[in-house]
Design an enzyme around this catalytic site. Structure first.
Site, PDB file in Angstrom:
ATOM      1  N   HIS A  91      29.418  58.594  40.577  1.00 16.99           N
ATOM      2  CA  HIS A  91      29.591  59.646  39.561  1.00 16.99           C
ATOM      3  C   HIS A  91      28.324  59.855  38.739  1.00 16.99           C
ATOM      4  CE1 HIS A  91      34.070  59.975  39.983  1.00 16.99           C
ATOM      5  NE2 HIS A  91      33.949  58.717  40.351  1.00 16.99           N
ATOM      6  N   ASN A 164      40.303  61.859  38.436  1.00 15.11           N
ATOM      7  CA  ASN A 164      39.602  62.670  39.427  1.00 15.11           C
ATOM      8  C   ASN A 164      40.311  64.013  39.570  1.00 15.11           C
ATOM      9  OD1 ASN A 164      37.519  60.921  40.152  1.00 15.11           O
ATOM     10  ND2 ASN A 164      38.683  59.980  41.821  1.00 15.11           N
TER      11      ASN A 164
HETATM   12 FE1  HDD Z   1      35.538  54.734  39.024  1.00 11.29          FE
HETATM   13  C1  HDD Z   1      32.848  55.776  37.289  1.00 11.29           C
HETATM   14  C2  HDD Z   1      37.086  57.760  38.469  1.00 11.29           C
HETATM   15  C3  HDD Z   1      38.128  53.792  41.087  1.00 11.29           C
HETATM   16  C4  HDD Z   1      34.219  51.640  39.247  1.00 11.29           C
HETATM   17  N1  HDD Z   1      35.052  56.437  38.083  1.00 11.29           N
HETATM   18  C5  HDD Z   1      33.891  56.665  37.399  1.00 11.29           C
HETATM   19  C6  HDD Z   1      33.922  57.983  36.824  1.00 11.29           C
HETATM   20  C7  HDD Z   1      35.112  58.542  37.163  1.00 11.29           C
HETATM   21  C8  HDD Z   1      35.830  57.564  37.945  1.00 11.29           C
HETATM   22  C9  HDD Z   1      35.609  59.911  36.798  1.00 11.29           C
HETATM   23  C10 HDD Z   1      32.805  58.604  36.027  1.00 11.29           C
HETATM   24  C11 HDD Z   1      32.994  58.414  34.565  1.00 11.29           C
HETATM   25  C12 HDD Z   1      31.902  59.117  33.811  1.00 11.29           C
HETATM   26  O1  HDD Z   1      31.885  60.352  33.842  1.00 11.29           O
HETATM   27  O2  HDD Z   1      31.077  58.425  33.240  1.00 11.29           O
HETATM   28  N2  HDD Z   1      37.220  55.632  39.721  1.00 11.29           N
HETATM   29  C13 HDD Z   1      37.727  56.837  39.280  1.00 11.29           C
HETATM   30  C14 HDD Z   1      39.055  57.001  39.806  1.00 11.29           C
HETATM   31  C15 HDD Z   1      39.334  55.893  40.555  1.00 11.29           C
HETATM   32  C16 HDD Z   1      38.190  55.024  40.486  1.00 11.29           C
HETATM   33  C17 HDD Z   1      39.947  58.196  39.536  1.00 11.29           C
HETATM   34  C18 HDD Z   1      40.578  55.546  41.310  1.00 11.29           C
HETATM   35  C19 HDD Z   1      41.745  56.012  41.032  1.00 11.29           C
HETATM   36  N3  HDD Z   1      36.053  53.040  40.015  1.00 11.29           N
HETATM   37  C20 HDD Z   1      37.177  52.844  40.777  1.00 11.29           C
HETATM   38  C21 HDD Z   1      37.243  51.459  41.198  1.00 11.29           C
HETATM   39  C22 HDD Z   1      36.140  50.834  40.654  1.00 11.29           C
HETATM   40  C23 HDD Z   1      35.409  51.843  39.927  1.00 11.29           C
HETATM   41  C24 HDD Z   1      38.348  50.862  42.037  1.00 11.29           C
HETATM   42  C25 HDD Z   1      35.704  49.401  40.752  1.00 11.29           C
HETATM   43  C26 HDD Z   1      36.449  48.405  41.052  1.00 11.29           C
HETATM   44  N4  HDD Z   1      33.787  53.875  38.448  1.00 11.29           N
HETATM   45  C27 HDD Z   1      33.469  52.570  38.617  1.00 11.29           C
HETATM   46  C28 HDD Z   1      32.162  52.182  37.981  1.00 11.29           C
HETATM   47  C29 HDD Z   1      31.738  53.512  37.284  1.00 11.29           C
HETATM   48  C30 HDD Z   1      32.841  54.475  37.715  1.00 11.29           C
HETATM   49  C31 HDD Z   1      31.177  51.568  38.892  1.00 11.29           C
HETATM   50  C32 HDD Z   1      30.344  54.012  37.527  1.00 11.29           C
HETATM   51  C33 HDD Z   1      29.827  54.410  36.188  1.00 11.29           C
HETATM   52  C34 HDD Z   1      30.812  53.965  35.247  1.00 11.29           C
HETATM   53  O3  HDD Z   1      31.836  53.373  35.900  1.00 11.29           O
HETATM   54  O4  HDD Z   1      30.762  54.088  34.055  1.00 11.29           O
HETATM   55  O5  HDD Z   1      32.340  51.163  37.072  1.00 11.29           O
END
Ligand code: HDD
Length: 712
Positions: A91, A164
């Protein structure tokens, strides 16, 4: 045309405004004490010294070497050298906006969350939309999932709904997230492709992991190429809990429904836009807000009573499943309006830190194993991305609620905590800050006391085992047009996969289990034999179709915010231009006059008419519809322009509603285009009305066959 100088009237902003909007905005902004305005201020160093010369470094003589003592230059360059921070691992590419949330009424029976109690209360929000795969500078219109993350600055603390634009996910357990992300990201040896999933590692992974089948078919659908950020649905994906003041818990799924309807690009359009305007979605959101056309969503929940947890043919804890809206309709809770652009992209959109673990009293998690892992991951990633555990002090992340506790120090600590006791209990500082009881009237957070009696195991529940029936439900709920787009998307993506065994596995072991016709069509385009049967027994669901899934059923009323190009050239009839513009403005469409160049156009009546852009500068892919204004001479001029002819042909091919004054008919003749339900010519209000009606249907789907015959 509405513009910053000429914003629409309040009365045109149907449903998005309250009379005291200006006051509320001012109030919300006054809470943000960190906004800095340099107007009227002297240029100074970070230490506050006024700078006399910002053009020349200090040197020994005009032509001599620079001096190390030049603290002004050193400070400036040192700061510059460290301007970049790590982008988000997923993202990374995003666009943000401020706004507010307002409940329609009190939802006290459902939850004690303060922001859902009072219809008078406006809760500030910051929203960040994103793509998943590409880096910060990647294109907006790639085929991908879109992030839809909302931070509610409630009086009881921040609530982040990190969702999402699709209601399911690729995997069922967070432990698989690094595998999935490594597979979808650009391949490690050559860092390709940027922004897309059409490559071997992605299809290798998903063809080996059947639980991804449902989400993958969503990403192969038109949902993965949204028309704009304001025409996307949003979903919390997981099941959450809402808890009322009596402690009664209900399971819920969160939904955002866009007022502007759910609309998508065509694949050819999306690919062209990635080059013609890589910031297409970002620009659209920005301009919509600048021109007062505030994007709005309805916030709602599907509610499942605690005792009904097990009454479905899927598990509520499985994030690869939806609750079909035909089984549990969405109860509207309130609306969100985005009405202010950030002042500073980095400070706000880049530094905002979401975490699904940020919840407030009245909301709680479910045991969805994907959600549980997310609760850890987000805070952890901010520590390296934002440089330490004090990221909550960055202005965009600061709760409006006070946040006193015993946490101290660490990198970049901004708060100057007074007092001596950074521990609890204490007697030195009068025992403060103290705990708050969990009773609803008091407001202390309390987790829902769910009873758990279980073995500690690494096991997936058998209730998570069916991976195909909902993917099938999705496919069978699509209109024939949407189904055709899905076939094309699988064919395109798998066509880019180098390894035949991966293509074959996806067709035989995934698609054949979803739908044999789908599998056969994709197989044909890949030059593979059609599978005769699937590889697993897929349970037949009682629900055969879910109309709520088809975008054809999710269009908005009207054409508010739709973008229309009006083509003009010297000799155009200005009365006709006026009449068309008025008719479209009455519907709150956004109109741009396009000329052959940027020079004002000389009308048939001898006036000078300013244009907004040239036809070459704003290609048809940037618009929802096109109108060609009347004028014999202007038609001749357009006939002589390859850009104008291409513009019209491309709009036709992309199934856009087109209207032409009768005098512009020679253009149609030259291009060999035949009138249809959305290709109209005429000069009277009836024709304008028919054009507006065609725009309301988004595209002229019936034209698809004729359009395909035209070279791209
Ligand atoms: Fe995630 C970012 C949505 C599963 C780990 N995720 C991130 C963002 C969104 C989502 C919208 C961007 C937020 C922003 O604008 O800063 N992610 C989802 C959705 C998931 C999902 C809807 C499943 C239903 N994500 C998911 C899992 C993991 C992560 C299973 C880890 C175990 N996601 C992350 C992250 C991020 C992220 C690596 C990257 C940047 C951040 O968090 O701040 O931690």
């Amino acid at each position: 045309m509405p513009s910053k100088k000429n914003p629409p009237k309040e009365s045109q902003l149907a449903g998005t405004q309250t009379p005291d909007r200006a006051n509320t905005n001012a109030k919300l902004q006054s809470l943000e004490v960190f906004r800095s305005d340099a107007t009227g201020q002297a240029l100074r160093t970070n230490q506050g010294v006024k700078v006399a010369d910002n053009q020349n470094s200090l040197r020994a003589g005009e032509r001599g070497p620079s001096l190390l003592e030049d603290f002004i230059m050193r400070e400036k360059i040192t700061h510059f050298d460290h301007e970049r921070i790590p982008e988000r691992i997923v993202h990374a590419r995003g666009s943000g906006a401020h706004g507010y949330f307002q409940a329609y009424k009190s939802h006290a029976a459902l939850t004690k969350a303060g922001f859902l109690q009072d219809p008078e209360k406006m809760t500030p929000v910051f929203v960040r939309f994103s793509t998943v795969q590409g880096p910060r500078g990647s294109g907006d219109t790639v085929r991908d999932v879109r992030g839809f993350a909302v931070k509610f600055f409630t009086e009881e603390g921040n609530f982040d709904l990190v969702g999402n634009n699709m209601p399911v996910f690729f995997i069922q357990d967070a432990i698989k997230f690094p595998d999935f992300v490594h597979a979808v990201k650009p391949e490690p040896h050559n860092e390709m492709p940027t922004g897309g999933s059409a490559h071997d590692t992605f299809w290798d992974f998903v063809s080996l992991v059947p639980e991804s089948a449902h989400m993958v078919i969503w990403t192969m659908s038109d949902r993965a190429i949204p028309k704009s950020l304001r025409t996307m649905q949003g979903f919390g994906v997981h099941t959450f809990r809402l808890i009322n003041a009596k402690g009664k818990s209900s399971f819920v799924k969160f939904h955002w429904k866009p007022k502007a309807g759910v609309r998508s690009l065509l694949w050819d359009e999306a690919q062209k836009l990635a080059g013609k305007d890589a910031d297409y979605h970002r620009r659209d959101l920005w301009e919509a807000i600048e021109t007062g056309n505030y994007p709005e969503w309805e916030f709602g929940v599907q509610i499942v009573a605690e005792e009904d947890e097990h009454k479905f043919d899927f598990d509520l804890l499985d994030p690869t499943k939806i609750i079909p809206e035909e089984l549990v309709p969405v109860t509207p809770l309130g609306k969100m309006v985005l009405n202010r652009n950030p002042d500073n992209f980095f400070a706000e959109t880049e530094q905002v830190a979401f975490c699904p673990g940020h919840i407030v009293p009245g909301i709680d998690f479910s045991n969805d194993p994907l959600l549980q892992g997310r609760l850890f991951s987000y805070t952890d990633t901010q520590i390296s991305r934002l440089g330490g555990p004090n990221f909550h002090e960055i202005p965009i992340n600061r709760p409006l609620a006070p946040n006193h506790n015993g946490q101290r120090d660490a990198l970049h600590r901004v708060t100057l905590d007074k007092g001596r006791a950074s521990y609890e209990p204490n007697s030195i500082d009068g025992g403060w800050p103290k705990e708050t009881p969990a009773a609803a009237s008091e407001g202390g957070f309390e987790s829902y006391p769910e009873r758990i009696e279980a073995h500690k195991v690494r096991q997936r529940s058998p209730s998570f085992a069916d991976h195909f029936s909902q993917a099938r439900l999705f496919y069978r709920s699509m209109s024939p047009t949407e189904q055709a787009h899905i076939v094309n998307a699988y064919s395109f993506e798998l066509g880019k996969v180098e390894r035949v065994d991966i293509r074959r596995r996806e067709v035989n072991e995934i698609l054949a289990n979803i739908d044999l016709k789908l599998a056969a069509q994709v197989a044909a385009s890949l030059g593979l034999p059609a599978p005769k049967k699937g590889t697993v027994n897929v349970p037949e669901l009682p629900l055969k179709q879910s109309p709520a899934l088809s975008q054809m059923n999710l269009l908005s009323e009207g054409i508010r915010g739709h973008k229309v190009a009006v083509l003009v050239a010297d000799g155009v009839d200005d009365k006709h231009v006026d009449a068309v513009v008025k008719a479209l403005e009455a519907e709150s469409a956004q109109i741009k006059l396009l000329g052959l160049t940027l020079a004002p156009v000389q009308t048939a009546q001898g006036k000078l008419l300013a244009v907004d852009a040239s036809i070459e500068g704003m290609p048809s892919v940037l618009f929802d519809a096109v109108w060609v204004a009347a004028g014999k001479t202007s038609t001749q001029a357009l006939l002589g322009s390859g850009d104008a002819l291409h513009f019209l042909l491309e709009a036709y091919k992309h199934l856009k509603p087109m209207g032409l004054a009768s005098e512009a008919q020679p253009l149609l003749d030259r291009l060999g285009l035949k009138s249809d339900g959305g290709l109209l010519s005429g000069d009277d209000p009836k024709t304008y009305k028919a054009f507006i009606n065609a725009m309301g249907k988004h595209r002229v789907w019936a034209r698809e066959g004729a359009a395909e015959a035209i070279p791209a």
